[in-house]
Design an enzyme around this catalytic site. Structure first.
Site, PDB file in Angstrom:
ATOM      1  N   HIS A 174      -5.585 -15.356   8.740  1.00 50.03           N
ATOM      2  CA  HIS A 174      -4.473 -14.409   8.728  1.00 50.03           C
ATOM      3  C   HIS A 174      -4.730 -13.181   9.601  1.00 50.03           C
ATOM      4  O   HIS A 174      -4.024 -12.189   9.479  1.00 50.03           O
ATOM      5  CB  HIS A 174      -4.167 -13.983   7.290  1.00 50.03           C
ATOM      6  CG  HIS A 174      -3.724 -15.111   6.409  1.00 50.03           C
ATOM      7  ND1 HIS A 174      -2.567 -15.828   6.650  1.00 50.03           N
ATOM      8  CD2 HIS A 174      -4.297 -15.659   5.304  1.00 50.03           C
ATOM      9  CE1 HIS A 174      -2.429 -16.758   5.715  1.00 50.03           C
ATOM     10  NE2 HIS A 174      -3.460 -16.680   4.894  1.00 50.03           N
ATOM     11  N   ARG A 191       1.452 -12.163   4.803  1.00 52.20           N
ATOM     12  CA  ARG A 191       2.909 -12.359   4.833  1.00 52.20           C
ATOM     13  C   ARG A 191       3.530 -12.088   6.198  1.00 52.20           C
ATOM     14  O   ARG A 191       4.722 -12.334   6.397  1.00 52.20           O
ATOM     15  CB  ARG A 191       3.573 -11.448   3.786  1.00 52.20           C
ATOM     16  CG  ARG A 191       3.137 -11.754   2.359  1.00 52.20           C
ATOM     17  CD  ARG A 191       4.109 -11.160   1.375  1.00 52.20           C
ATOM     18  NE  ARG A 191       3.654 -11.300   0.007  1.00 52.20           N
ATOM     19  CZ  ARG A 191       4.402 -11.021  -1.053  1.00 52.20           C
ATOM     20  NH1 ARG A 191       5.637 -10.570  -0.892  1.00 52.20           N
ATOM     21  NH2 ARG A 191       3.933 -11.159  -2.269  1.00 52.20           N
ATOM     22  N   PRO A 227       0.835  -1.203   0.000  1.00 50.52           N
ATOM     23  CA  PRO A 227       0.000   0.000   0.000  1.00 50.52           C
ATOM     24  C   PRO A 227       0.871   1.254   0.000  1.00 50.52           C
ATOM     25  O   PRO A 227       1.845   1.347   0.740  1.00 50.52           O
ATOM     26  CB  PRO A 227      -0.789  -0.128   1.307  1.00 50.52           C
ATOM     27  CG  PRO A 227      -0.775  -1.576   1.637  1.00 50.52           C
ATOM     28  CD  PRO A 227       0.538  -2.076   1.133  1.00 50.52           C
ATOM     29  N   GLU A 228       0.519   2.205  -0.867  1.00 49.41           N
ATOM     30  CA  GLU A 228       1.252   3.469  -0.941  1.00 49.41           C
ATOM     31  C   GLU A 228       0.399   4.564  -0.304  1.00 49.41           C
ATOM     32  O   GLU A 228      -0.645   4.281   0.289  1.00 49.41           O
ATOM     33  CB  GLU A 228       1.603   3.763  -2.397  1.00 49.41           C
ATOM     34  CG  GLU A 228       2.445   2.650  -3.028  1.00 49.41           C
ATOM     35  CD  GLU A 228       2.789   2.901  -4.484  1.00 49.41           C
ATOM     36  OE1 GLU A 228       2.956   4.079  -4.864  1.00 49.41           O
ATOM     37  OE2 GLU A 228       2.889   1.922  -5.248  1.00 49.41           O
TER      38      GLU A 228
END
Length: 279
Positions: free
Chosen positions: A92, A111, A2-3
């Protein structure tokens, strides 16, 4: 990853959903995700109320009452969502903040790269990553003088410069490709050789592109979702990113893909010519 537009979209969504809520309990299923350690993290935040959520670059900063703050970096796959307590956990979901009203703020990260750091309010910029972060890409904080002076000191490729969070905060792979296409600058152009006129254009294109992306609630290329579980739509407005082999919208030349700083990089070889400068 994400930016800035995606993180800002998450911040706005969370502000509407969790500000003024009090934490009753915290469950941590992956202790490495919280700092300084699980015990201190839980002790510091239990019983605290979220009073404000800020963003700096790609970081979220949660401010609680009683002088406590939490710096959160989503990294590659991190997502926040607000759920009812009775909703089953996702496999997750690694950190769950249970509020006194029965809702939960859940942090999901396939991740497990994301991190949350608790610090006294006022010490947020002691956290690694925020210590040396560059200016925000806004007209008020990213001046032409700063860009011109800083760019003249660097010989690396302009794409690598833009990716460096110590130079400018919040830009990542997608938006670097896009703003360079908009400004007609080759991604391998040495930073110190970019003409002043192009720097002025690049600066404005950064502002324009990020504003448009925020209005579209970010770009969903892989797995990004906002705090309500919705995808962004700015991927429908991308000009070059992941458009290898497609015709450039401006000139029809096929978009090429190269590697810059180990990142896949997309550009138009006609519109974005590499300018050779005599030494």
């Amino acid at each position: 990853m994400p930016e800035l537009p995606e993180v800002e979209t998450v911040r706005r969504g969370l502000t509407a959903l969790v500000v003024d809520k009090k934490i009753n309990k915290i469950d941590i299923y992956y202790p490495k995700m919280v700092l300084p350690n699980e015990k201190e993290f839980v002790k510091a935040l239990t019983g605290k109320t979220i009073v404000e959520i800020q963003r700096r670059g790609k970081y979220l900063i949660f401010h609680f009452d009683q002088g406590i703050s939490m710096v959160s970096h989503l990294r590659m796959e991190g997502k926040y969502s607000v759920q009812a307590h009775e909703m089953p956990l996702n496999k997750h979901d690694h950190v769950v903040f249970e509020f006194t009203d029965g809702t939960e703020l859940r942090y999901n990260d396939t991740r497990k790269f994301g991190r949350m750091v608790v610090v006294p309010t006022g010490e947020e910029y002691s956290v690694a990553g925020l210590k040396t972060i560059g200016p925000e890409p806004t007209p008020e904080t990213l001046s032409i003088d700063y860009l011109t002076t800083t760019m003249r000191k660097h010989h690396k490729a302009i794409k690598a410069f833009l990716l460096d969070q110590n130079m400018i905060a919040g830009l990542g792979n997608i938006y670097c490709d896009e703003v360079l296409w908009l400004a007609k600058i080759h991604p391998l152009q040495p930073t110190n050789t970019v003409p002043v006129g192009k720097i002025v254009t690049l600066r404005q294109k950064i502002f324009d592109e990020l504003d448009l992306a925020i209005k579209a609630k970010g770009t969903t290329v892989f797995s990004y979702l906002d705090a309500s579980g919705h995808a962004g739509s700015f991927q429908n407005q991308l000009h070059v990113y992941q458009r290898t082999g497609e015709p450039c919208e401006r000139c029809g030349t096929l978009i090429k893909r190269i590697k810059v700083s180990q990142r896949g990089t997309h550009f138009c070889p006609f519109c974005q010519k590499l300018i050779e400068v005599d030494n």
